[in-house]
Design a protein around this motif. Structure first.
Motif, PDB file in Angstrom:
ATOM      1  N   LYS A  77       5.670  14.880  -2.377  1.00 33.59           N
ATOM      2  CA  LYS A  77       6.067  15.639  -3.569  1.00 33.59           C
ATOM      3  C   LYS A  77       6.676  16.975  -3.159  1.00 33.59           C
ATOM      4  CE  LYS A  77       4.547  17.116  -8.116  1.00 33.59           C
ATOM      5  NZ  LYS A  77       3.521  16.949  -9.156  1.00 33.59           N
ATOM      6  N   ALA A  78       6.067  17.642  -2.194  1.00 33.79           N
ATOM      7  CA  ALA A  78       6.617  18.907  -1.701  1.00 33.79           C
ATOM      8  C   ALA A  78       7.991  18.681  -1.077  1.00 33.79           C
ATOM      9  CB  ALA A  78       5.667  19.544  -0.692  1.00 33.79           C
ATOM     10  N   ALA A  79       8.117  17.603  -0.310  1.00 32.92           N
ATOM     11  CA  ALA A  79       9.402  17.290   0.342  1.00 32.92           C
ATOM     12  C   ALA A  79      10.479  16.994  -0.687  1.00 32.92           C
ATOM     13  CB  ALA A  79       9.229  16.105   1.293  1.00 32.92           C
ATOM     14  N   ALA A  80      10.076  16.464  -1.837  1.00 34.33           N
ATOM     15  CA  ALA A  80      11.021  16.108  -2.903  1.00 34.33           C
ATOM     16  C   ALA A  80      11.228  17.256  -3.883  1.00 34.33           C
ATOM     17  CB  ALA A  80      10.521  14.865  -3.640  1.00 34.33           C
ATOM     18  N   GLY A  81      10.849  18.463  -3.477  1.00 28.85           N
ATOM     19  CA  GLY A  81      11.051  19.628  -4.345  1.00 28.85           C
ATOM     20  C   GLY A  81      10.171  19.616  -5.574  1.00 28.85           C
ATOM     21  N   GLY A  82       9.024  18.952  -5.472  1.00 31.02           N
ATOM     22  CA  GLY A  82       8.076  18.915  -6.589  1.00 31.02           C
ATOM     23  C   GLY A  82       8.298  17.782  -7.572  1.00 31.02           C
ATOM     24  N   ASP A  83       9.234  16.892  -7.286  1.00 27.18           N
ATOM     25  CA  ASP A  83       9.583  15.816  -8.227  1.00 27.18           C
ATOM     26  C   ASP A  83       9.517  14.447  -7.546  1.00 27.18           C
ATOM     27  OD1 ASP A  83      10.595  14.163 -10.193  1.00 27.18           O
ATOM     28  OD2 ASP A  83      12.606  15.034 -10.176  1.00 27.18           O
ATOM     29  N   LEU A  84       8.405  13.743  -7.714  1.00 30.20           N
ATOM     30  CA  LEU A  84       8.270  12.403  -7.130  1.00 30.20           C
ATOM     31  C   LEU A  84       9.211  11.402  -7.783  1.00 30.20           C
ATOM     32  CD1 LEU A  84       4.439  12.119  -6.447  1.00 30.20           C
ATOM     33  CD2 LEU A  84       6.293  12.215  -4.762  1.00 30.20           C
ATOM     34  N   GLY A  85       9.801  11.759  -8.907  1.00 27.72           N
ATOM     35  CA  GLY A  85      10.806  10.908  -9.526  1.00 27.72           C
ATOM     36  C   GLY A  85      12.056  10.763  -8.659  1.00 27.72           C
ATOM     37  N   ARG A  86      12.207  11.636  -7.684  1.00 21.25           N
ATOM     38  CA  ARG A  86      13.345  11.555  -6.759  1.00 21.25           C
ATOM     39  C   ARG A  86      13.148  10.479  -5.696  1.00 21.25           C
ATOM     40  NH1 ARG A  86      14.524  16.534  -3.656  1.00 21.25           N
ATOM     41  NH2 ARG A  86      16.254  15.236  -2.980  1.00 21.25           N
ATOM     42  N   VAL A  87      11.937   9.940  -5.593  1.00 22.09           N
ATOM     43  CA  VAL A  87      11.679   8.919  -4.575  1.00 22.09           C
ATOM     44  C   VAL A  87      12.402   7.636  -4.964  1.00 22.09           C
ATOM     45  CG1 VAL A  87       9.935   7.491  -3.450  1.00 22.09           C
ATOM     46  CG2 VAL A  87       9.477   9.916  -3.888  1.00 22.09           C
ATOM     47  N   LYS A  88      13.346   7.260  -4.130  1.00 25.20           N
ATOM     48  CA  LYS A  88      14.118   6.040  -4.353  1.00 25.20           C
ATOM     49  C   LYS A  88      13.381   4.841  -3.780  1.00 25.20           C
ATOM     50  CE  LYS A  88      18.874   4.434  -3.864  1.00 25.20           C
ATOM     51  NZ  LYS A  88      20.196   4.754  -3.333  1.00 25.20           N
ATOM     52  N   ARG A  89      12.651   5.069  -2.674  1.00 28.33           N
ATOM     53  CA  ARG A  89      11.952   3.961  -2.016  1.00 28.33           C
ATOM     54  C   ARG A  89      10.956   4.507  -1.005  1.00 28.33           C
ATOM     55  NH1 ARG A  89      12.997  -1.894  -1.824  1.00 28.33           N
ATOM     56  NH2 ARG A  89      11.120  -2.537  -0.765  1.00 28.33           N
ATOM     57  N   ILE A  90       9.774   3.911  -0.962  1.00 27.78           N
ATOM     58  CA  ILE A  90       8.884   4.108   0.185  1.00 27.78           C
ATOM     59  C   ILE A  90       9.388   3.107   1.211  1.00 27.78           C
ATOM     60  CG2 ILE A  90       6.533   4.029   1.065  1.00 27.78           C
ATOM     61  CD1 ILE A  90       6.973   6.211  -1.085  1.00 27.78           C
ATOM     62  N   VAL A  91       9.858   3.588   2.330  1.00 25.34           N
ATOM     63  CA  VAL A  91      10.524   2.733   3.311  1.00 25.34           C
ATOM     64  C   VAL A  91       9.531   2.084   4.265  1.00 25.34           C
ATOM     65  CG1 VAL A  91      12.239   2.676   5.176  1.00 25.34           C
ATOM     66  CG2 VAL A  91      12.624   4.110   3.165  1.00 25.34           C
ATOM     67  N   LYS A  92       8.654   2.887   4.859  1.00 26.79           N
ATOM     68  CA  LYS A  92       7.753   2.332   5.873  1.00 26.79           C
ATOM     69  C   LYS A  92       6.504   3.173   6.040  1.00 26.79           C
ATOM     70  CE  LYS A  92       7.399   0.529  10.499  1.00 26.79           C
ATOM     71  NZ  LYS A  92       8.029   0.219  11.769  1.00 26.79           N
ATOM     72  N   LEU A  93       5.401   2.494   6.346  1.00 31.01           N
ATOM     73  CA  LEU A  93       4.152   3.136   6.747  1.00 31.01           C
ATOM     74  C   LEU A  93       3.828   2.720   8.172  1.00 31.01           C
ATOM     75  CD1 LEU A  93       1.602   2.597   3.814  1.00 31.01           C
ATOM     76  CD2 LEU A  93       3.103   4.540   4.214  1.00 31.01           C
ATOM     77  N   LEU A  94       3.252   3.639   8.912  1.00 26.45           N
ATOM     78  CA  LEU A  94       2.681   3.338  10.218  1.00 26.45           C
ATOM     79  C   LEU A  94       1.216   3.716  10.118  1.00 26.45           C
ATOM     80  CD1 LEU A  94       2.858   2.540  13.213  1.00 26.45           C
ATOM     81  CD2 LEU A  94       3.364   4.945  13.683  1.00 26.45           C
ATOM     82  N   CYS A  95       0.342   2.736  10.278  1.00 28.68           N
ATOM     83  CA  CYS A  95      -1.096   2.938  10.109  1.00 28.68           C
ATOM     84  C   CYS A  95      -1.815   2.722  11.438  1.00 28.68           C
ATOM     85  CB  CYS A  95      -1.622   1.973   9.054  1.00 28.68           C
ATOM     86  SG  CYS A  95      -3.363   2.191   8.692  1.00 28.68           S
ATOM     87  N   LEU A  96      -2.476   3.772  11.907  1.00 27.83           N
ATOM     88  CA  LEU A  96      -3.263   3.714  13.135  1.00 27.83           C
ATOM     89  C   LEU A  96      -4.731   3.656  12.751  1.00 27.83           C
ATOM     90  CD1 LEU A  96      -1.424   6.619  14.982  1.00 27.83           C
ATOM     91  CD2 LEU A  96      -0.893   4.175  15.075  1.00 27.83           C
ATOM     92  N   VAL A  97      -5.433   2.673  13.294  1.00 26.06           N
ATOM     93  CA  VAL A  97      -6.835   2.467  12.965  1.00 26.06           C
ATOM     94  C   VAL A  97      -7.677   2.659  14.219  1.00 26.06           C
ATOM     95  CG1 VAL A  97      -8.528   0.833  12.039  1.00 26.06           C
ATOM     96  CG2 VAL A  97      -6.186   0.836  11.145  1.00 26.06           C
ATOM     97  N   ASN A  98      -8.588   3.612  14.164  1.00 20.07           N
ATOM     98  CA  ASN A  98      -9.521   3.857  15.264  1.00 20.07           C
ATOM     99  C   ASN A  98     -10.502   2.683  15.257  1.00 20.07           C
ATOM    100  OD1 ASN A  98     -11.519   4.783  16.987  1.00 20.07           O
ATOM    101  ND2 ASN A  98     -11.732   6.776  15.997  1.00 20.07           N
ATOM    102  N   SER A  99     -10.393   1.819  16.263  1.00 19.59           N
ATOM    103  CA  SER A  99     -11.185   0.588  16.226  1.00 19.59           C
ATOM    104  C   SER A  99     -11.611   0.132  17.615  1.00 19.59           C
ATOM    105  CB  SER A  99     -10.378  -0.526  15.549  1.00 19.59           C
ATOM    106  OG  SER A  99      -9.188  -0.782  16.264  1.00 19.59           O
ATOM    107  N   VAL A 100     -12.622  -0.728  17.617  1.00 18.24           N
ATOM    108  CA  VAL A 100     -13.071  -1.345  18.861  1.00 18.24           C
ATOM    109  C   VAL A 100     -12.034  -2.391  19.283  1.00 18.24           C
ATOM    110  CG1 VAL A 100     -15.520  -0.920  18.399  1.00 18.24           C
ATOM    111  CG2 VAL A 100     -14.485  -3.062  17.625  1.00 18.24           C
ATOM    112  N   PRO A 101     -12.001  -2.739  20.567  1.00 21.09           N
ATOM    113  CA  PRO A 101     -10.962  -3.648  21.068  1.00 21.09           C
ATOM    114  C   PRO A 101     -10.870  -5.002  20.365  1.00 21.09           C
ATOM    115  CG  PRO A 101     -12.048  -2.566  22.888  1.00 21.09           C
ATOM    116  CD  PRO A 101     -12.824  -2.203  21.654  1.00 21.09           C
ATOM    117  N   ASP A 102     -11.985  -5.543  19.889  1.00 21.70           N
ATOM    118  CA  ASP A 102     -11.924  -6.880  19.286  1.00 21.70           C
ATOM    119  C   ASP A 102     -11.802  -6.859  17.754  1.00 21.70           C
ATOM    120  OD1 ASP A 102     -14.515  -5.968  18.892  1.00 21.70           O
ATOM    121  OD2 ASP A 102     -15.468  -7.875  19.414  1.00 21.70           O
TER     122      ASP A 102
END
Length: 152
Positions: A77-102
């Motif tokens: 929202k801050a990046a969009a100047g306070g207007d989430l209506g400017r979001v045309k698309r969420i393009v990608k997420l990268l999710c890192l999970v702290n996890s055990v090897p298995d």
């Protein structure tokens, strides 16, 4: 219904942009793309610490990822100047999970963020994604997610 209306309907209040904990900025825009730096899971301002498959269950990780999506939307929202209506698309997420090897349910943890973004942005919220396990995340957090979005 606007994005702000949808957030209100869901009972979500977006936080202000967090101050970076190291040598980086919260987001960078190039052209119409906004790259949001990784956000870690937090509760009451403190990192949600844990390791999936050892001290945390998948459902707990999914809740943490949902919380991160809320933080990410605040920064977006801050990046969009306070207007989430400017979001045309969420393009990608990268999710890192702290996890055990298995541990093999990283994708289910990431769904916590993906599902909320879809609920808030509708078709604009569907995105590409990567989710994988790591040996550790800063401050011992259980999950860290970064986001790329396109603005109109």
């Amino acid at each position: 219904m606007t994005i702000d209306d949808k957030l209100k309907e869901l009972g979500i209040t977006l936080p202000a942009v967090a101050t970076p904990a190291a040598a980086y900025v919260p987001f960078v825009q190039t052209g119409n793309l906004v790259f949001i730096s990784g956000h870690i899971a937090r509760k009451d301002g403190k990192p949600v610490v844990g390791q999936l498959g050892k001290t945390m269950a998948t459902d707990e990780g999914k809740v943490a990822a949902r919380g991160i999506a809320i933080e990410l939307m605040g920064t977006l929202k801050a990046a969009a100047g306070g207007d989430l209506g400017r979001v045309k698309r969420i393009v990608k997420l990268l999710c890192l999970v702290n996890s055990v090897p298995d541990y093999t349910e990283h994708h289910l943890v990431a769904n916590g963020a993906s599902e909320l973004l879809g609920e808030v942005f509708g078709d604009k919220g569907t995105h590409a994604r990567a989710a994988f396990g790591v040996a550790q995340i800063p401050l011992g957090a259980c999950v860290e997610i970064e986001l790329i979005a396109e603005l109109g």
